[in-house]
Design a protein around this motif. Structure first.
Motif, PDB file in Angstrom:
ATOM      1  N   ARG A   4      15.003  42.086 -15.358  1.00  0.00           N
ATOM      2  CA  ARG A   4      15.879  42.325 -16.504  1.00  0.00           C
ATOM      3  C   ARG A   4      15.221  43.165 -17.585  1.00  0.00           C
ATOM      4  NH1 ARG A   4      19.700  37.709 -19.457  1.00  0.00           N
ATOM      5  NH2 ARG A   4      21.194  39.213 -20.356  1.00  0.00           N
ATOM      6  N   ARG A   5      13.919  43.036 -17.745  1.00  0.00           N
ATOM      7  CA  ARG A   5      13.236  43.816 -18.780  1.00  0.00           C
ATOM      8  C   ARG A   5      13.373  45.317 -18.500  1.00  0.00           C
ATOM      9  NH1 ARG A   5       7.232  42.103 -20.420  1.00  0.00           N
ATOM     10  NH2 ARG A   5       8.484  40.303 -21.100  1.00  0.00           N
ATOM     11  N   ALA A   6      13.375  45.684 -17.207  1.00  0.00           N
ATOM     12  CA  ALA A   6      13.513  47.101 -16.848  1.00  0.00           C
ATOM     13  C   ALA A   6      14.933  47.616 -17.077  1.00  0.00           C
ATOM     14  CB  ALA A   6      13.126  47.313 -15.385  1.00  0.00           C
ATOM     15  N   LEU A   7      15.863  46.700 -17.346  1.00  0.00           N
ATOM     16  CA  LEU A   7      17.265  47.080 -17.514  1.00  0.00           C
ATOM     17  C   LEU A   7      17.702  47.059 -18.970  1.00  0.00           C
ATOM     18  CD1 LEU A   7      18.761  45.055 -14.517  1.00  0.00           C
ATOM     19  CD2 LEU A   7      18.148  47.483 -14.571  1.00  0.00           C
ATOM     20  N   ALA A   8      16.738  46.987 -19.894  1.00  0.00           N
ATOM     21  CA  ALA A   8      17.099  46.932 -21.315  1.00  0.00           C
ATOM     22  C   ALA A   8      17.945  48.128 -21.730  1.00  0.00           C
ATOM     23  CB  ALA A   8      15.828  46.873 -22.164  1.00  0.00           C
ATOM     24  N   ARG A   9      17.702  49.264 -21.118  1.00  0.00           N
ATOM     25  CA  ARG A   9      18.436  50.480 -21.460  1.00  0.00           C
ATOM     26  C   ARG A   9      19.935  50.349 -21.193  1.00  0.00           C
ATOM     27  NH1 ARG A   9      16.995  56.612 -20.674  1.00  0.00           N
ATOM     28  NH2 ARG A   9      19.026  57.515 -20.238  1.00  0.00           N
ATOM     29  N   ILE A  10      20.309  49.723 -20.074  1.00  0.00           N
ATOM     30  CA  ILE A  10      21.742  49.646 -19.748  1.00  0.00           C
ATOM     31  C   ILE A  10      22.471  48.681 -20.674  1.00  0.00           C
ATOM     32  CG2 ILE A  10      21.218  50.162 -17.341  1.00  0.00           C
ATOM     33  CD1 ILE A  10      22.078  47.265 -16.679  1.00  0.00           C
ATOM     34  N   ASP A  11      21.739  47.765 -21.303  1.00  0.00           N
ATOM     35  CA  ASP A  11      22.367  46.853 -22.255  1.00  0.00           C
ATOM     36  C   ASP A  11      22.506  47.486 -23.629  1.00  0.00           C
ATOM     37  OD1 ASP A  11      22.705  44.791 -20.466  1.00  0.00           O
ATOM     38  OD2 ASP A  11      20.781  43.862 -20.915  1.00  0.00           O
ATOM     39  N   GLY A  12      21.733  48.523 -23.897  1.00  0.00           N
ATOM     40  CA  GLY A  12      21.728  49.115 -25.230  1.00  0.00           C
ATOM     41  C   GLY A  12      22.505  50.395 -25.355  1.00  0.00           C
ATOM     42  N   ARG A  13      23.173  50.817 -24.257  1.00  0.00           N
ATOM     43  CA  ARG A  13      23.893  52.084 -24.282  1.00  0.00           C
ATOM     44  C   ARG A  13      25.368  51.883 -24.023  1.00  0.00           C
ATOM     45  NH1 ARG A  13      20.775  57.205 -22.067  1.00  0.00           N
ATOM     46  NH2 ARG A  13      22.906  57.884 -22.306  1.00  0.00           N
ATOM     47  N   GLU A  14      26.188  52.658 -24.723  1.00  0.00           N
ATOM     48  CA  GLU A  14      27.633  52.637 -24.496  1.00  0.00           C
ATOM     49  C   GLU A  14      27.950  53.392 -23.214  1.00  0.00           C
ATOM     50  OE1 GLU A  14      29.894  51.022 -26.213  1.00  0.00           O
ATOM     51  OE2 GLU A  14      28.380  50.240 -27.556  1.00  0.00           O
ATOM     52  N   ALA A  15      29.095  53.068 -22.628  1.00  0.00           N
ATOM     53  CA  ALA A  15      29.458  53.675 -21.353  1.00  0.00           C
ATOM     54  C   ALA A  15      30.065  55.057 -21.496  1.00  0.00           C
ATOM     55  CB  ALA A  15      30.445  52.775 -20.604  1.00  0.00           C
ATOM     56  N   ASP A  16      30.450  55.454 -22.747  1.00  0.00           N
ATOM     57  CA  ASP A  16      31.168  56.718 -22.841  1.00  0.00           C
ATOM     58  C   ASP A  16      30.235  57.921 -22.636  1.00  0.00           C
ATOM     59  OD1 ASP A  16      31.082  55.378 -25.811  1.00  0.00           O
ATOM     60  OD2 ASP A  16      30.470  57.456 -25.935  1.00  0.00           O
ATOM     61  N   ALA A  17      29.229  58.100 -23.533  1.00  0.00           N
ATOM     62  CA  ALA A  17      28.230  59.177 -23.381  1.00  0.00           C
ATOM     63  C   ALA A  17      28.871  60.488 -22.965  1.00  0.00           C
ATOM     64  CB  ALA A  17      27.165  58.759 -22.373  1.00  0.00           C
ATOM     65  N   ALA A  18      29.972  60.883 -23.632  1.00  0.00           N
ATOM     66  CA  ALA A  18      30.762  62.031 -23.185  1.00  0.00           C
ATOM     67  C   ALA A  18      29.956  63.322 -23.214  1.00  0.00           C
ATOM     68  CB  ALA A  18      32.002  62.170 -24.067  1.00  0.00           C
ATOM     69  N   ASP A  19      29.219  63.559 -24.289  1.00  0.00           N
ATOM     70  CA  ASP A  19      28.483  64.806 -24.396  1.00  0.00           C
ATOM     71  C   ASP A  19      27.399  64.914 -23.327  1.00  0.00           C
ATOM     72  OD1 ASP A  19      30.008  65.512 -26.542  1.00  0.00           O
ATOM     73  OD2 ASP A  19      28.599  64.751 -28.032  1.00  0.00           O
ATOM     74  N   GLU A  20      26.692  63.809 -23.105  1.00  0.00           N
ATOM     75  CA  GLU A  20      25.627  63.824 -22.104  1.00  0.00           C
ATOM     76  C   GLU A  20      26.190  64.039 -20.711  1.00  0.00           C
ATOM     77  OE1 GLU A  20      22.006  61.014 -20.419  1.00  0.00           O
ATOM     78  OE2 GLU A  20      23.052  60.466 -22.257  1.00  0.00           O
ATOM     79  N   ALA A  21      27.303  63.371 -20.417  1.00  0.00           N
ATOM     80  CA  ALA A  21      27.919  63.519 -19.101  1.00  0.00           C
ATOM     81  C   ALA A  21      28.339  64.964 -18.875  1.00  0.00           C
ATOM     82  CB  ALA A  21      29.130  62.597 -18.975  1.00  0.00           C
ATOM     83  N   ALA A  22      28.920  65.588 -19.902  1.00  0.00           N
ATOM     84  CA  ALA A  22      29.357  66.982 -19.753  1.00  0.00           C
ATOM     85  C   ALA A  22      28.174  67.910 -19.541  1.00  0.00           C
ATOM     86  CB  ALA A  22      30.130  67.404 -20.994  1.00  0.00           C
ATOM     87  N   ALA A  23      27.064  67.659 -20.264  1.00  0.00           N
ATOM     88  CA  ALA A  23      25.901  68.531 -20.157  1.00  0.00           C
ATOM     89  C   ALA A  23      25.267  68.419 -18.779  1.00  0.00           C
ATOM     90  CB  ALA A  23      24.871  68.153 -21.217  1.00  0.00           C
ATOM     91  N   VAL A  24      25.185  67.189 -18.250  1.00  0.00           N
ATOM     92  CA  VAL A  24      24.516  66.986 -16.974  1.00  0.00           C
ATOM     93  C   VAL A  24      25.365  67.449 -15.807  1.00  0.00           C
ATOM     94  CG1 VAL A  24      23.635  65.203 -15.416  1.00  0.00           C
ATOM     95  CG2 VAL A  24      23.115  65.085 -17.830  1.00  0.00           C
ATOM     96  N   LEU A  25      26.677  67.237 -15.909  1.00  0.00           N
ATOM     97  CA  LEU A  25      27.534  67.393 -14.738  1.00  0.00           C
ATOM     98  C   LEU A  25      28.460  68.594 -14.792  1.00  0.00           C
ATOM     99  CD1 LEU A  25      28.394  63.633 -14.320  1.00  0.00           C
ATOM    100  CD2 LEU A  25      26.882  64.988 -12.883  1.00  0.00           C
TER     101      LEU A  25
END
Length: 407
Positions: free
Chosen positions: A381-402
């Motif tokens: 669970r400690r390695a998964l702290a990031r998924i608990d602290g981030r929102e699912a939308d991340a629209a700008d990042e998704a557009a930039a990556v994909l």
């Protein structure tokens, strides 16, 4: 616009074209469920041989996932999607024309290659092209998964009442329509391809968070596919009865993946949702083991399982999308390769356990696998702290990556 509030249903035509093709592709997962007993009877195959229809399909799907991002980054998302759809059409037709279970097992492997090319690229394409950000896109993708998994067994039951070959011919027709839809409607900005190294998915699994999620998914998928692929045998129903049972399972999965999972994720951390749902799934599988001799009780366990699996599918998919800074197509390929291998192992192991020890033991085996998945999340669970602290939308990042994945 936030992925938490944007409607996933207001999308451009190219997204709907890929989503429709996803529905048909996911139908292939459960399509053979209602005809497993019929194939065994018609082709003089043992249950273990029959379950290899899932194994050959999922092994090739999983292994091929390791190279799909490399292929897509060089020939483009649209060409990869069309290649995958074309392979599914060809190998589904060959399955329909086969005269032995060994031939179908082999052709299902080719089907799995097409499925890998299509599914891994489709998720990245939908996330990159959808309006409303990655959260809305993933809901749409999971809706397509749920509808496909629900309709697949129903169509398989309807066509399987005529002949075990009927469901395969049905996939040929629907996939041909999906091919045309993607070819015509998947248009947009020119692709900006960034070639992905062949080693990228292997290196991705070194990321602690992604590795924890992949191991969790491997054992989770064992439970998933024991419920899906083994249950037609102890149910003892005909093709239509099995089809209706798993239609209910798929509808339950779709409802919770689209509507319930997002509500839970907004109210509590993703790891908490996972740690609540996995033990409930283990209990459901234990109940299936206890009540396996009662068809109505087993049907109830299958439907409840669908409700829980829908939540898990969405939460795990969102978690993988947010677990690393890697391109989502690479993270998805690495994760999917591992989880599909778990699904590939489950059906023949379940059939062998049934043959050796009785119909309760495969469900107990599945429950134990879910317990291991739960412990994996607890330990990592400690390695998964990031998924608990981030929102699912991340629209700008998704557009930039994909952006390169939207043809």
């Amino acid at each position: 616009m936030s992925g938490a509030t944007a409607s996933p249903w207001r999308q451009p035509a190219r997204v709907w074209a890929v989503a429709f093709a996803c529905v048909v592709a996911f139908m292939g997962i459960g399509l053979v469920d209602p005809i497993l007993p019929a194939i065994a009877d018609s082709l003089d195959a043992s249950p273990v041989q029959t379950e290899l229809l899932f194994t050959s399909y999922l092994v090739v799907t999983g292994l091929a996932m390791l190279v799909t991002s490399w292929i897509s980054s060089r020939i483009g998302a649209k060409a990869t999607l069309l290649a995958g759809l074309a392979l599914i059409v060809v190998f589904a037709l060959l399955c329909a024309l086969s005269g032995s279970v060994d031939a179908i097992i082999g052709f299902r492997a080719g089907w799995g290659l097409g499925n890998a090319l299509f599914i891994s690229t489709a998720l990245a394409t939908i996330v990159g092209a959808a309006s409303g950000g990655s959260g809305a896109a993933i809901v749409l993708y999971e809706a397509a998964l749920g509808i496909g998994i629900a309709v697949g067994p129903l169509l398989g039951g309807l066509l399987g009442e005529v002949s075990w070959r009927g469901p395969f011919f049905g996939v040929v027709a629907l996939m041909a329509i999906a091919f045309v839809a993607v070819a015509v409607l998947l248009r947009g900005p020119g692709e900006k391809r960034a070639p992905v190294p062949l080693s990228a998915p292997f290196k991705a699994l070194r990321d602690p968070g992604l590795a924890v999620l992949a191991i969790t998914a491997l054992f989770y998928n064992i439970g998933f596919f024991v419920l899906l692929a083994f249950s037609p045998f102890p149910l003892g129903f005909g093709a239509m009865g099995i089809g209706l049972t798993f239609f209910g399972w798929g509808v339950a999965l779709a409802i919770t993946s689209v509507w319930v999972a997002p509500v839970l994720v907004r109210r509590m951390p993703r790891t908490t949702v996972i740690l609540l749902v996995l033990p409930l799934l283990a209990v459901d599988l234990v109940a299936a083991a206890v009540f396996v001799a009662s068809p109505p009780a087993l049907v109830a366990c299958i439907i409840v399982g669908g409700l829980l699996l829908g939540i898990m599918n969405t939460v795990l998919t969102e978690s993988v999308m947010e677990a690393t800074d890697l391109p989502r197509s690479v993270a998805s390929s690495a994760y999917s390769a591992v989880r599909f291998l778990g699904g590939a192992a489950a059906p023949p192991i379940a059939a062998l356990l049934w043959h050796l020890y009785g119909p309760s033991v495969p469900y107990a085996f599945a429950a134990a696998s879910i317990v291991i998945a739960t412990l994996t999340i607890l330990i990592g669970r400690r390695a998964l702290a990031r998924i608990d602290g981030r929102e699912a939308d991340a629209a700008d990042e998704a557009a930039a990556v994909l952006v390169g994945d939207a043809a």
